[in-house]
Design a protein around this motif. Structure first.
Motif, PDB file in Angstrom:
ATOM      1  N   ALA A  72       9.721   6.852   6.198  1.00  0.00           N
ATOM      2  CA  ALA A  72       9.441   7.026   4.766  1.00  0.00           C
ATOM      3  C   ALA A  72       8.674   8.327   4.523  1.00  0.00           C
ATOM      4  N   GLY A  73       7.731   8.660   5.437  1.00  0.00           N
ATOM      5  CA  GLY A  73       6.985   9.911   5.300  1.00  0.00           C
ATOM      6  C   GLY A  73       7.876  11.133   5.447  1.00  0.00           C
ATOM      7  N   ILE A  74       8.815  11.080   6.384  1.00  0.00           N
ATOM      8  CA  ILE A  74       9.757  12.198   6.560  1.00  0.00           C
ATOM      9  C   ILE A  74      10.615  12.372   5.308  1.00  0.00           C
ATOM     10  N   VAL A  75      11.101  11.256   4.764  1.00  0.00           N
ATOM     11  CA  VAL A  75      11.899  11.320   3.532  1.00  0.00           C
ATOM     12  C   VAL A  75      11.069  11.906   2.397  1.00  0.00           C
ATOM     13  N   THR A  76       9.791  11.530   2.330  1.00  0.00           N
ATOM     14  CA  THR A  76       8.904  12.068   1.296  1.00  0.00           C
ATOM     15  C   THR A  76       8.807  13.581   1.400  1.00  0.00           C
ATOM     16  N   ILE A  77       8.583  14.072   2.608  1.00  0.00           N
ATOM     17  CA  ILE A  77       8.438  15.518   2.819  1.00  0.00           C
ATOM     18  C   ILE A  77       9.738  16.253   2.486  1.00  0.00           C
ATOM     19  N   LEU A  78      10.880  15.646   2.862  1.00  0.00           N
ATOM     20  CA  LEU A  78      12.169  16.324   2.658  1.00  0.00           C
ATOM     21  C   LEU A  78      12.619  16.314   1.209  1.00  0.00           C
ATOM     22  N   THR A  79      12.228  15.293   0.450  1.00  0.00           N
ATOM     23  CA  THR A  79      12.756  15.145  -0.914  1.00  0.00           C
ATOM     24  C   THR A  79      11.787  15.567  -2.003  1.00  0.00           C
TER      25      THR A  79
ATOM     26  N   VAL B 292       0.857  -1.195   0.000  1.00  0.00           N
ATOM     27  CA  VAL B 292       0.000   0.000   0.000  1.00  0.00           C
ATOM     28  C   VAL B 292       0.893   1.246   0.000  1.00  0.00           C
ATOM     29  N   PRO B 293       0.777   2.113  -1.008  1.00  0.00           N
ATOM     30  CA  PRO B 293       1.675   3.279  -1.109  1.00  0.00           C
ATOM     31  C   PRO B 293       1.253   4.409  -0.177  1.00  0.00           C
ATOM     32  N   LEU B 294       1.543   4.235   1.106  1.00  0.00           N
ATOM     33  CA  LEU B 294       1.097   5.199   2.108  1.00  0.00           C
ATOM     34  C   LEU B 294       1.744   6.572   1.927  1.00  0.00           C
ATOM     35  N   CYS B 295       2.900   6.622   1.284  1.00  0.00           N
ATOM     36  CA  CYS B 295       3.600   7.905   1.102  1.00  0.00           C
ATOM     37  C   CYS B 295       2.917   8.806   0.078  1.00  0.00           C
ATOM     38  N   ILE B 296       1.899   8.285  -0.603  1.00  0.00           N
ATOM     39  CA  ILE B 296       1.097   9.151  -1.478  1.00  0.00           C
ATOM     40  C   ILE B 296       0.419  10.234  -0.634  1.00  0.00           C
ATOM     41  N   LEU B 297       0.058   9.884   0.600  1.00  0.00           N
ATOM     42  CA  LEU B 297      -0.657  10.826   1.475  1.00  0.00           C
ATOM     43  C   LEU B 297       0.143  12.104   1.728  1.00  0.00           C
ATOM     44  N   PRO B 298       1.385  12.034   2.250  1.00  0.00           N
ATOM     45  CA  PRO B 298       2.136  13.295   2.423  1.00  0.00           C
ATOM     46  C   PRO B 298       2.482  13.971   1.108  1.00  0.00           C
ATOM     47  N   LEU B 299       2.672  13.176   0.048  1.00  0.00           N
ATOM     48  CA  LEU B 299       2.953  13.768  -1.261  1.00  0.00           C
ATOM     49  C   LEU B 299       1.806  14.658  -1.719  1.00  0.00           C
ATOM     50  N   VAL B 300       0.595  14.123  -1.648  1.00  0.00           N
ATOM     51  CA  VAL B 300      -0.585  14.851  -2.112  1.00  0.00           C
ATOM     52  C   VAL B 300      -0.852  16.070  -1.231  1.00  0.00           C
TER      53      VAL B 300
END
Length: 678
Positions: free
Chosen positions: A370-377, A324-332
């Protein structure tokens, strides 16, 4: 009654939020798997942190899935193959052999005694050979059951007989008898030998299923009161299996009877607390989002979407929960709002899912990292390369994190589930779906992303091309304002892309009557000279209303239309107001005032300052550093005295920073240089 309806109307937004909150809590709890939660957290290879644990009930030690799979594979490897005996083939062979013997008897002079001996010998040999039957190809399995006359007879590998072995058996029997007619009889028998044993797949599979069904899923019992593990003792392989068995038994028993309602109540309270935290965060730190029911609904919809996807995966394919691609949430959420809100919502969603997933600590740790990395990158998602780079880094974090947890739990690198690396890669590929998902959310919820803003900033778009054709002076003015506003927004950390797009479209209403605006007048003829000041002011003011209508017809998002509404706020059309005062003693200033509203964000406030400064700068003659400095201060001071920035969340310090940027940009526009002495 009227006051009651008025109160209902005033509080309908809050009532909707209550409704959304209750529905969300109910749906999330409904999605949860129906089972209790074991009260102890433990990991293989880690010390037991609690007091000595004694078995609270009698329970069985469950075998692991790997152990069960190994037993099943062992049974499959050792399965018994069943072959069916076809008696009709034996009868056919006897008839065929007898026919050939009859032909032999007719062609040669055999006495009746010799004929009888040959026929009897042939039948005896056939019966001997086909006592257990003949295979087409010798079976590889050593466990064979022969089904003959509805009876299953086990066959020894030494008794297996193929075509070649049957022929050799014929020669051996005839040789032992020293029969004179053996050569011709042997040829006839060998020529007619054929297999009569066929593989019975249905019976074989049925027998295998019966054996598989006999596998025990437990291996021993633990009696109530027995010490399972002592405080400080390391959770090793055997203890780990016993604790998991107790956990499964505890959770299945816990959900039965009256416990059901208490567990449901506990889940409801915890989920309700998490969502209350979200509301409190929005109310305190993102009040403009909290007031917008559409945006609040969008946030809750995304949380519910991720909870539903994860709980469904846990119920159906528990071992693939990371797909499940949960990191879509912080991306969006970062794309539509900001990084802080995106990370906060992501963490709250992961906390909710911690009740559902196996190995909750490992899951929560990996997903938050993974969520922190998403926000930072993840930045500037309208650049395709950025999204691919961010997804690659997210996938790498998952792989490294799993590798580390496996090393901690197992103490070695053996038994790594390589399939999980494929799951992490698939997770990354699904995360790329964020781009089309953002587009769909824009259409469904009416939001604006940086991708849409980039498309709108294209000066070759239909509406901007029309503006450049009908009102080239206004178009050039909009470009200059866009450059000023973008630089100012970057300086104070506002949304530079949004400000730029708002600046490009803020004056599209001037297309209706372009010659009534000085920047589009290419001759000395001014149509306002033939109009009374009040009518001229109305034409000037109407460019805001006209701009809103034109933007709506061209499907410009409301977030951009806000800049058209607010770029003059409630200021006066001062030039024509003064001209009217020369004609009348008493003048109603409302007739010369823009309808508003006043700016309500940093971005709209920046545009108001940039627009006024750029437009007024055209009147500067022989500007110097001092003139530009005083000029910008005067314009912005006038706007502040007119209370134009009261609703905008911009500070005095940020206004000073904007003024500084505007002064620098005007200095560059007018190419001012230090005057050197001669």
């Amino acid at each position: 009654m009227g006051k009651t309806l008025d109160n209902v109307y005033k509080h309908q937004s809050l009532a909707y939020k209550y409704f959304l909150y209750l529905v969300s809590v109910g749906l999330i709890v409904f999605f949860f798997p129906k089972g209790g939660k074991f009260k102890y957290e433990f990991q293989k290879g880690k010390p037991w942190q609690y007091e000595n644990l004694y078995a609270p009930i009698d329970f069985s030690i469950k075998k692991t899935q790997e152990e069960i799979a190994q037993e099943q594979q062992l049974l499959r490897n050792r399965k018994t193959d069943y072959y069916s005996f076809d008696a009709s083939i034996v009868t056919t062979i006897k008839n065929d052999v007898q026919q050939e013997l009859n032909g032999l008897f007719e062609a040669n002079s055999f006495s009746r005694q010799e004929q009888r001996v040959l026929s009897n010998t042939a039948e005896e040999i056939i019966d001997s050979i086909y006592t257990l039957g003949v295979f087409q190809n010798l079976p590889s399995s050593s466990a064979i059951m022969l089904v003959k006359n509805n009876e299953a007879i086990p066959l020894d590998p030494n008794e297996f007989k193929g075509i070649e072995e049957a022929k050799e058996r014929i020669s051996s029997i005839l040789g032992q008898r020293n029969f004179q007619g053996d050569a011709r009889l042997g040829n006839i028998l060998q020529r007619n030998v054929r297999p009569n044993l066929s593989y019975n797949e249905a019976l074989t599979n049925k027998a295998l299923e019966e054996e598989l069904s006999k596998i025990s899923y437990t291996r021993g019992e633990v009696a109530q009161g027995r010490l399972i593990i002592a405080k400080g003792e390391v959770v090793e392989a055997e203890n780990f299996k016993i604790l998991n068995s107790l956990k499964d038994e505890y959770e299945s028993e816990l959900w039965r009877g009256n416990n059901y309602y208490f567990i449901l109540l506990g889940y409801t309270i915890l989920v309700a607390l998490v969502l209350i935290m979200l509301f409190l965060f929005l109310k305190r730190y993102r009040n403009e989002i909290f007031k917008n029911n559409n945006k609040v609904t969008f946030i809750f919809f995304n949380i519910l979407l991720m909870v539903l996807a994860t709980t469904f995966t846990v119920k159906q394919y528990e071992s693939y929960v990371y797909v499940v691609p949960l990191c879509i949430l912080p991306l969006v959420l970062k794309n539509f709002f900001d990084a802080r809100l995106g990370l906060f919502v992501h963490v709250l969603t992961v906390l909710i899912l911690g009740f559902v997933v196996p190995n909750s600590f490992e899951y929560i740790f990996l997903q938050i990292i993974a969520g922190i990395v998403t926000i930072l990158t993840a930045s500037e998602l309208y650049k395709r390369a950025n999204l691919f780079i961010s997804v690659g880094q997210i996938t790498l974090i998952y792989i490294i994190g799993y590798f580390a947890f496996h090393a901690i739990h197992e103490g070695n690198l053996e038994n790594i589930e390589w399939v999980l690396f494929g799951v992490f890669v698939l997770n990354g590929l699904l995360t790329l779906f964020a781009q089309p998902l953002i587009y769909m959310f824009e259409k469904i919820f009416g939001l604006v992303s940086d991708v849409s803003l980039l498309e709108l900033s294209d000066t070759n778009s239909k509406l901007l091309k029309e503006l450049s054709d009908k009102a080239p002076g206004t178009f050039h003015h909009s470009l200059q304002v866009a450059n000023l506003a973008e630089a100012a927004a970057n300086e104070i950390g506002a949304n530079a892309m949004l400000v730029r797009v708002g600046a490009l479209y803020h004056d599209v209403g001037k297309m209706e009557r372009p010659t009534y605006f000085t920047e589009n007048q290419i001759t000395n003829v001014n149509p306002h000279d033939d109009l009374p000041p009040r009518e001229s002011a109305k034409i000037i003011i109407d460019h805001v209303i006209n701009g809103i209508e034109i933007a709506r017809k061209n499907n410009i998002p409301d977030r951009v239309i806000d800049f058209i509404r607010t770029h003059h706020g409630t200021t006066l059309v001062y030039y024509f107001f003064k001209k009217q005062q020369e004609l009348e003693a008493e003048v109603n200033s409302d007739d010369f005032r823009y309808p508003g509203p006043i700016p309500f964000s940093k971005e709209t406030a920046i545009l108001m300052m940039s627009d006024a400064v750029e437009a007024a700068s055209k009147s500067l003659k022989n500007p110097t550093f001092t003139i530009i400095d005083e000029f910008v201060d005067k314009i912005v001071k006038g706007q502040m005295q007119a209370d134009q920035f009261l609703n905008a969340n911009i500070t005095l310090k940020e206004i000073e920073m904007v003024k500084k940027v505007l002064k620098q940009k005007l200095t560059n526009i007018y190419h001012l240089r230090v005057e050197y002495p001669e």
